[in-house]
Enzyme design. Structure first.
Site: not given
Ligand code: GLY
Length: 659
Positions: A52, A173, A301, A325, A327, A500, A588
């Site tokens: 990652e 909740v 996520r 958290h 990814r 753009k 500019g």
């Molecule tokens: N951990 C991989 C993702 O979030 O796609």
């Protein structure tokens, strides 16, 4: 019986914390709105701090620590339940399509505890047969691993149940009741509940209960089945490519993921999302194209603005946060559980936790006028620092909204004219900008300064604004806009439809062609682009562009790259007065005072490139422009005093306090 600890959220984080606390002797209740909706079920289960490419050192340490807990942690859970978590220390191979400098350690994290090995073209194809022909090399991360996330979620639930954690699924909740800095109970759909301590582990939904900066980042995924005519597992390690990962499971399924979309809680798989995954997966590992598809799914996520989790103490003394958290939720589950249980049960605060405290979002420098606690320190020349104290006041500003997407920063920058890539990277960072415009044609032709742009900026954090610079006709601009959309997709911004629009036939004055711009804008809007046209400061043209569906107008202050400052003030003022879409003053502007002045007029944003890139110290100038954009915006919101013809005393004679 009242519990010692009540955990709000029954995803893997909430369950793992519950188990750790229970093992330490606490009575624990977990409230779960819908176990099946938790992000853990949608994940791929990669334990991939190296693949990652995590840059934040504290985060990297946290991730490495968590990964190292996995073997013992999963063994313990498996012993307690007799169930399998699918933990597999299989390593991750990260192939690349472009040549990289394998000696540059910044390209990949490497340390004795977590080595990374570069494989050249011959080596990688020998090591992993079946990779796409375009693969030119790649990194091998032997310490990265995987777990079967769905199995893990089930094992955690079974473990918690067998240990006597009170698990309540289907309980929502509705509110967290607070009094004098303490949580005094939670209101749920089945009545009020109380405990001594509370934990918030509500993932992407956290901000429905408390004003935490956690928002959903959708990921679409799919899986395929290895056909019977392939007897052995063809893949025994994860492949982590550009915008794609391929995770083989021992049960002969292969997970393919994932998009990263800022679309709120919009459900469903989309053809565009799945197409982008399939294309990238087949490019990386071509034989997949013949494998039968098993299923498609999506999840959310829990993302924070800095993409780091929010862990530890909260604003209430008996409430602990374990959210955001992003990814790495599956990866960070064991360390989160251990640190949070230590904090709650033994009042032991691991030093790492300080990096993930929620209060960082109230301290950060920001271009948003709602956040006036700017912690800048300036030297007064005597070696002493003058610190700007946090202010008590605040002013509401909804942020810059373009085509439904919100940006905190009102300053956009570019990538051209810098003396080096490093200077550009530092300047973009110092500018605080969230939108960077990139000349598609220059990237395509690998013009000087535009090689390596894909890797130079973090396109997960910066929104790319592809531009059609260099196009002399509407037709050319339309073609280049389409290429720009592909470019943004390749960089992981699948949903980026911004362009753009620049149509500039004349090479001397670089003035935009109003007719060509309008024609191209009409066509691009029809094709679903969010069009941000660059125009001369012409109020009529601005109106017409708004009518055809452009999402901003970008009038020039003076000729591109001239640094002449605001020469078109009167017309820009008319454009601002009439526009219902954001007005971005582009081109500019030469100095921060001019930037501030444009914002004071009521411009919604600025695009500044040359004035930063061509200054003597671009990163410092970028920071100055950032401050100027904020100052100008604040001044606009505050409303300047009227200009008067005559002097007026600062201490009026009427109404003054007399002794
Ligand atoms: N951990 C991989 C993702 O979030 O796609």
């Amino acid at each position: 019986m009242t519990s010692d600890v009540l955990i709000i959220g029954g995803g893997v984080i909430g369950l793992a914390i519950a188990i750790e606390l229970k093992l330490r002797g606490a009575n624990v209740t977990v409230l779960c709105r819908d176990f099946r909706a938790a992000a853990a079920h949608a994940a791929a289960g990669m334990l991939a701090p190296d693949a990652e490419n995590i840059q934040n050192q504290a985060m990297l340490s946290l991730c490495w620590r968590s990964r190292s807990l996995y073997p013992d942690w999963t063994r313990k859970l498996e012993e307690l339940t007799g169930l399998n978590t699918g933990y597999w220390p299989c390593g991750i191979l990260a192939p690349v399509y472009q040549h990289q400098d394998e000696k540059n350690p910044s390209l990949s994290p490497s340390s004795p505890e977590s080595p990374a090995y570069w494989l050249d073209q011959a080596a990688i194809h020998q090591y992993q047969p079946g990779l796409g022909a375009e693969v030119l090399g790649g990194w091998w991360y032997p310490e990265d691993a995987q777990v079967d996330n769905q199995a893990l979620a089930g094992v955690l639930w079974a473990t918690a149940e067998s240990l006597g954690v009170e698990l309540k699924d289907g309980v929502t909740v509705e509110a967290i009741r607070q009094q004098q800095g303490q949580v005094v109970g939670v209101q749920t759909n089945i009545g009020d509940m109380r405990a001594a301590e509370y934990v918030l582990a509500t993932g992407a939904w956290s901000n429905q209960l408390l004003p935490l900066p956690v928002s959903p980042r959708k990921g679409q995924m799919l899986s395929v089945q290895i056909p019977e005519f392939v007897p052995e597992l063809p893949l025994t390690r994860v492949l982590y490519g550009q915008d794609i990962y391929i995770v083989p499971r021992r049960n002969r399924s292969i997970i393919i993921g994932a998009t990263s979309e800022d679309v709120g809680f919009t459900p469903h798989n989309t053809p565009a999302g799945i197409q982008s995954l399939l294309q990238a997966a087949i490019r990386l590992y071509p034989q997949l194209e013949h494998y039968p598809i098993l299923k498609f799914w999506w999840g959310f996520r829990p993302a924070t603005p800095d993409e780091l989790p929010i862990l530890g103490n909260s604003h209430c003394k008996n409430l602990t946060f374990a959210v955001g958290h992003h990814r790495n939720g599956i990866l960070l589950t064991p360390i989160t559980a251990a640190l949070i249980a230590d904090l709650i049960w033994s009042q032991k605060s691991d030093p790492l936790l300080a990096n993930f405290h929620y209060s960082r979002f109230h301290r950060q420098p920001s271009t948003s006028p709602t956040m006036l606690t700017h912690p800048a320190n300036f030297s007064n020349g005597n070696g002493k620092n003058l610190s700007l104290q946090p202010s008590e006041f605040s002013i509401q500003d909804s942020g810059l909204i373009i085509a439904g997407k919100t940006f905190k920063s009102r300053l956009m920058t570019g990538t051209g004219k810098y003396r080096s890539i490093k200077e550009m990277q530092e300047s973009v960072a110092a500018s605080g900008c969230q939108i960077v415009t990139v000349a598609v044609r220059r990237v395509q032709t690998k013009a000087a300064g535009h090689e390596g742009l894909a890797e130079a900026l973090d396109w997960q954090k910066i929104w790319m604004l592809p531009n059609t610079a260099g196009c002399q006709t509407a037709e050319e601009a339309i073609r280049v806009a389409r290429l720009g959309r592909e470019m943004a997709k390749l960089l992981g911004q699948e949903d980026n439809n911004f362009v753009k629009l620049e149509v500039i036939p004349d090479l001397k004055y670089l003035l935009p062609d109003p007719i060509g711009t309008l024609q191209a804008a009409e066509q691009l809007v029809k094709e679903g682009f969010a069009v941000l046209p660059y125009i001369n400061a012409d109020p009529m043209l601005a109106k017409r562009l708004e009518e055809v569906g452009c999402v901003t107008v970008m009038p020039l202050a003076s000729p591109i790259g001239s640094g002449q400052g605001l020469k078109t003030t009167a017309n820009i003022q008319i454009i601002i007065e009439n526009a219902k879409i954001p007005v971005v003053v582009d081109a500019g502007i030469g100095s921060p005072s001019e930037a501030a002045q444009a914002m004071e007029l009521g411009a919604d944003a600025l695009l500044i490139n040359s004035a930063i890139a061509l200054s003597e110290n671009p990163p410092v100038m970028a920071h100055a422009m950032n401050l100027a954009a904020v100052a100008g915006r604040l001044a606009y919101l505050a409303g300047r005093m009227p200009v008067k013809d005559y002097a007026s005393p600062s201490s009026p004679l009427t109404g003054k306090i007399t002794g």
